[in-house]
Design a protein around this motif. Structure first.
Motif, PDB file in Angstrom:
ATOM      1  N   ARG A 291       0.570  -1.518   0.241  1.00 18.37           N
ATOM      2  CA  ARG A 291      -0.068  -0.386  -0.079  1.00 18.37           C
ATOM      3  C   ARG A 291       1.230   0.938   0.362  1.00 18.37           C
ATOM      4  O   ARG A 291       0.285   1.879  -0.719  1.00 18.37           O
ATOM      5  CB  ARG A 291      -0.875  -0.378   1.682  1.00 18.37           C
ATOM      6  CG  ARG A 291      -1.954   1.405   1.409  1.00 18.37           C
ATOM      7  CD  ARG A 291      -2.474   1.647   3.211  1.00 18.37           C
ATOM      8  NE  ARG A 291      -1.303   1.590   4.294  1.00 18.37           N
ATOM      9  CZ  ARG A 291      -1.418   1.730   4.773  1.00 18.37           C
ATOM     10  NH1 ARG A 291      -1.713   0.743   5.442  1.00 18.37           N
ATOM     11  NH2 ARG A 291      -0.530   1.678   5.646  1.00 18.37           N
ATOM     12  N   TYR A 295       1.144   0.883  -3.802  1.00 21.25           N
ATOM     13  CA  TYR A 295      -0.016   1.676  -4.164  1.00 21.25           C
ATOM     14  C   TYR A 295      -0.378   3.105  -4.250  1.00 21.25           C
ATOM     15  O   TYR A 295      -0.884   3.877  -5.219  1.00 21.25           O
ATOM     16  CB  TYR A 295      -1.388   0.613  -3.650  1.00 21.25           C
ATOM     17  CG  TYR A 295      -2.871   0.919  -3.411  1.00 21.25           C
ATOM     18  CD1 TYR A 295      -3.274   0.995  -4.836  1.00 21.25           C
ATOM     19  CD2 TYR A 295      -3.228   2.106  -2.464  1.00 21.25           C
ATOM     20  CE1 TYR A 295      -4.902   1.317  -4.908  1.00 21.25           C
ATOM     21  CE2 TYR A 295      -4.772   2.566  -2.739  1.00 21.25           C
ATOM     22  CZ  TYR A 295      -5.782   2.213  -4.280  1.00 21.25           C
ATOM     23  OH  TYR A 295      -6.347   2.615  -4.213  1.00 21.25           O
ATOM     24  N   ILE A 296      -0.029   3.110  -2.781  1.00 21.27           N
ATOM     25  CA  ILE A 296      -0.245   4.956  -2.813  1.00 21.27           C
ATOM     26  C   ILE A 296       0.989   5.875  -3.989  1.00 21.27           C
ATOM     27  O   ILE A 296       0.460   6.505  -4.899  1.00 21.27           O
ATOM     28  CB  ILE A 296       0.104   5.143  -1.915  1.00 21.27           C
ATOM     29  CG1 ILE A 296      -0.683   5.157  -0.797  1.00 21.27           C
ATOM     30  CG2 ILE A 296       0.086   7.193  -1.549  1.00 21.27           C
ATOM     31  CD1 ILE A 296      -0.679   4.995   0.940  1.00 21.27           C
ATOM     32  N   GLY A 300      -2.781   5.403  -5.675  1.00 20.76           N
ATOM     33  CA  GLY A 300      -3.934   5.220  -4.632  1.00 20.76           C
ATOM     34  C   GLY A 300      -5.766   5.652  -5.365  1.00 20.76           C
ATOM     35  O   GLY A 300      -5.728   5.490  -6.596  1.00 20.76           O
TER      36      GLY A 300
END
Length: 512
Positions: A291, A295-296, A300
């Motif tokens: 994450r 992802y971020i 995101g």
């Protein structure tokens, strides 16, 4: 060296504990942590001295690069350090996979290289990449050599995590600890170690026999039938649960025995009512790393639903590739990416309109996870397709005659569904297998996890957050005393007896 081996339990661990705590009692804390660092390096070198040298070079290289970034703030130096780490991981983990892909595309016929994957390379590479990225962004401070080396090499997390973070670990290597607290952590750590050993040796390794038979048949090109396919994948679903849960308990307990708390890494994931919750409970530290660092940075959920779904899929496919080099692992990541996309779509489009009963939501989530475990365990895509075909009944529907004996009185006779009944070769073994699977299900879905059992002693850094994510109370809580000591002693006796009766088995996350 495996945690479930005599060499570790009765030689390495006692010597390391005596050396570490002896030096602390003498008041030379810095030398105690240096001794722990040397013990951790020996732990790694016990498996392979040459790969221990690779590991040491990686640690020294990243420490120096980190200092250079701290002094200059250079993004170029950060990029160079990250690329160097990825090249090291790529050579050991993905070279032969790329050779296979090139061959499948008909571009070249390259020979397969004899490359052995070093244990823990995915873990120590990723935590060091995260460290370099945090230095560049100003989120990390300069580390002292021993603290940095111990942050990366601390032996409890070397084999299979958790994926520790520098801001959680390095401060703990500097703080003093009162004797009373240390004695309590030794007791709690010992309890967690035994619980983890019981899960691994007495539960996971026993269930493994059911899973291995089915996957071996699929790998050899044999036709798997409907019943054995489902028994095999359910067995693997429970095997990896207790194997990884057991390892997480052992790692947490061992760290506590040295006065260190790890972040929680496992929180009864099969009780999740959606796949988002599953990834907040399964390999929690890896989910956090994916994450925060994939992802971020990809954007995101900041750039709309379509971009969020693309980012979810990319993150999970990368997570699949991180677990292993091969199309089955990429398929596993793709499936979980697809699950997450569906889950987010449901939450934003239908969540307020349709309320699903928790037991139904839990069942659907569990079946989705079970289906995705097939490529995670299978050796190649041919085995994956063979197992999926069997699970769908494309190889014919059949079940042991004894199953009808069990389900018939309950009004669920398989013959009423057109399933052919076949007499089992070994009736006693059939009933034993069914009992093992049933017991595994009961423990996975009904028993409190180790963090809850030891809740009053805060066994992990984020104990409170784990307790809030689930049942508020449970009656089974551990306290030091005569009966708890007797139970742990019996558990350890059974574990040691099992270890001495056969060679210790590797963890499923070993050499990832």
């Amino acid at each position: 060296m495996l945690f479930n081996s005599n060499e570790f339990l009765f030689l390495f661990l006692p010597v390391a504990l005596i050396a570490f705590h002896g030096l602390r009692v003498l008041g030379i804390r810095n030398y105690a942590f240096l001794a722990l660092l040397l013990a951790s390096i020996y732990f790694y070198a016990y498996w392979s001295v040459p790969y221990a040298l690779v590991f040491i070079v990686s640690v020294v290289f990243n420490f120096l690069i980190g200092r250079g970034i701290m002094a200059t703030g250079s993004r170029m130096l950060t990029a160079a350090g990250i690329i160097a780490n990825l090249l090291l991981l790529g050579y050991f983990k993905y070279t032969n996979f790329l050779i296979e892909v090139i061959g499948e595309m008909g571009l070249a016929d390259l020979p397969h290289l004899e490359i052995v994957l070093p244990i823990g390379i995915s873990f120590y590479t990723f935590i060091q990449i995260a460290y370099l990225a945090d230095i560049c962004s100003g989120k990390a401070v300069e580390a002292k050599p021993v603290r940095y080396g111990l942050f990366v090499s601390f032996f409890p997390h070397m084999l299979a995590g958790p994926v520790v973070h520098h801001k959680e670990m390095m401060p703990q290597f500097a703080e003093a600890m009162p004797r009373q607290r240390l004695l309590r952590m030794l007791a709690v750590g010992s309890c967690l170690l035994v619980i983890g050993l019981v899960k691994k040796v007495l539960v996971a390794d026993r269930i493994a026999m059911l899973a291995n038979a089915m996957f071996a048949a699929a790998a050899d090109g044999g036709e798997v039938d409907f019943f054995n396919a489902w028994v095999g994948i359910l067995a693997y679903t429970l095997q990896i649960y207790f194997d990884f849960s057991g390892y997480s308990d052992m790692a947490t307990g061992l760290a506590l025995m040295f006065g260190i708390r790890f972040p929680a890494n496992f929180n009864s994931p099969y009780r999740s009512t959606n796949i988002i919750a599953f990834w907040r409970r399964w390999h929690m530290t890896l989910s956090r790393l994916l994450r925060d660092y994939i992802y971020i940075p990809l954007g995101g959920n900041r750039k709309g639903p379509a971009r969020r779904h693309m980012n979810l899929m990319a993150t999970m496919v990368i997570g699949g590739a991180w677990h292993g080099a091969g199309w089955p692992f990429i398929l596993w990541g793709f499936l979980h990416g697809l699950y997450l996309m569906i889950n987010h779509f449901w939450n934003y489009q239908l969540g307020n309109k349709i309320k699903m009963p928790p037991i139904l939501a839990m069942t659907i989530t569990f079946l989705a996870v079970v289906i995705a475990w097939v490529p995670f365990r299978a050796t190649d895509m041919q085995a994956v397709s063979s197992i999926y075909a069997a699970m769908l009944g494309l190889n014919g529907l059949s079940a042991p005659l004894e199953l009808g004996t069990i389900l018939g009185p309950l009004g669920m006779d398989p013959r009423a569904w057109g399933i052919e009944m076949v007499a089992a070769n070994q009736r006693a073994q059939f009933y034993m297998n069914c009992s093992v699977l049933l017991l595994g299900m009961v423990l996975a879905f009904g028993a409190p996890n180790s963090i809850r059992i030891l809740r009053r002693y805060r066994p992990v850094l984020n104990t409170r957050a784990v307790l809030l994510d689930g049942r508020s109370r449970n009656r089974l809580e551990w306290r030091p005393g005569l009966w708890s000591g007797i139970l742990l002693g019996i558990g350890l006796f059974l574990v040691v007896r099992s270890i001495n009766s056969a060679a210790p088995s590797e963890f499923l996350y070993f050499q990832f």
